[in-house]
Design a protein around this motif. Structure first.
Motif: not given
Length: 305
Positions: A181-182, A195-197, A200-205, A215-219
């Motif tokens: 997330p950073v 950082y809480a992920v 709803c905050d996961k990086l979707n691809n 794909l749903r990235f936590i980090g």
């Protein structure tokens, strides 16, 4: 069952020779951490521990917490298998995490987990590139006076985190892969924020165009990548992801299955049931296959070094 310290960097490969391997949940190595006091320990299941990463699960009983605070010489990522859990950092952050949420803790960030619920909590963790130093537990543990909490005795003498914590409340994009997330290097600068992920905050691809998989990235940073694969059901016959291969070692943990790992060039396949894992050495060509009538979900952990 061997002691945790005896299997570090060599589980399940005692001779150091890594190869694609199915690891059933019954094969995980169990231990208490820390090992000397069950009242302040978590129940730990080591899935993989090599020279590049460590993947495992820990459990806390209702009302429990592990003590003392912990620290690692690598980045750590969480996927909450069964929550809720409260993760405390030494700098005054307290993250409430529900089932399916994630967490990113940069290198050398102090942390401790609490279970304030009435049921057991379970956390899947991924640490890369190095999980432990020479001391387990660490030789130096900050005291209460050196950490921040409600009415802490030395809060005014410790770093003000309000301008350290980076904003993450925005929709991500493909260009964020590698800094979610950073940015990793920036996050590791003292003082470290965690950082809480949340779900709803996961990086979707999307992986693949002809046969797309979510794909749903936590980090995702210069040390590693951690998140979810979600492969939908097929129509006529099974649904297959497109082929993939990674420069770093990796592992897959089955959440909702069964899911089949197809090693394309080796012409071998393995079926993972929920709770099972699969180790993928760097350079392994593979795809996921779903023979079920529902989407299957797995967590991926991939090293970047």
């Amino acid at each position: 069952m061997p002691k945790l310290i005896d299997i570090l960097t060599k589980f399940p490969f005692s001779d150091g020779k890594k190869y694609p391997r199915l690891i059933r949940k019954e094969e995980y190595s169990t231990a208490l951490y820390p090992p000397d006091n069950a009242f302040t320990s978590d129940n730990t299941f080591t899935i993989v521990s090599t020279d590049t990463f460590m993947l495992g699960i820990y459990e806390l009983g209702p009302g429990g917490a592990f003590d003392p605070l912990d620290i690692h010489p690598g980045d750590e990522f969480y996927y909450i298998l069964q929550g809720p859990i409260v993760q405390r950092s030494g700098n005054g952050q307290f993250a409430w995490l529900e089932t399916g949420d994630g967490l990113f803790m940069p290198q050398e960030a102090w942390h401790k987990a609490h279970n304030f619920s009435d049921r057991k909590v379970r956390v899947l963790y991924f640490i890369t590139p190095k999980a432990w130093g020479e001391d387990i537990p660490p030789a130096y543990i900050p005291s209460d006076e050196e950490t921040k909490f409600y009415k802490g005795p030395n809060n005014d003498k410790l770093p003000d985190m309000r301008n350290v914590i980076k904003a993450t409340a925005r929709q991500g994009c493909t260009d964020d892969i590698g800094s979610w997330p950073v940015d990793g290097a920036e996050a590791r600068r003292y003082p470290q924020a965690v950082y809480a992920v949340r779900d709803c905050d996961k990086l979707n691809n999307i992986h693949g165009t002809k046969h797309p998989m979510l794909l749903r990235f936590i980090g995702s940073n210069d040390f590693g990548h951690f998140g979810e694969f979600i492969l939908p059901a097929g129509g006529y016959g099974p649904r297959c992801s497109e082929e993939d291969c990674h420069e770093g070692d990796g592992a897959i943990y089955c959440i909702d299955g069964p899911v089949t790992i197809n090693l394309i060039k080796m012409q071998e396949s393995f079926q993972l049931c929920p709770g099972d894992s699969f180790f993928l050495p760097a350079g392994t060509h593979y795809q996921l296959v779903n023979f079920e009538d529902h989407p299957v979900k797995a967590v991926f952990a991939i090293t970047a070094l």
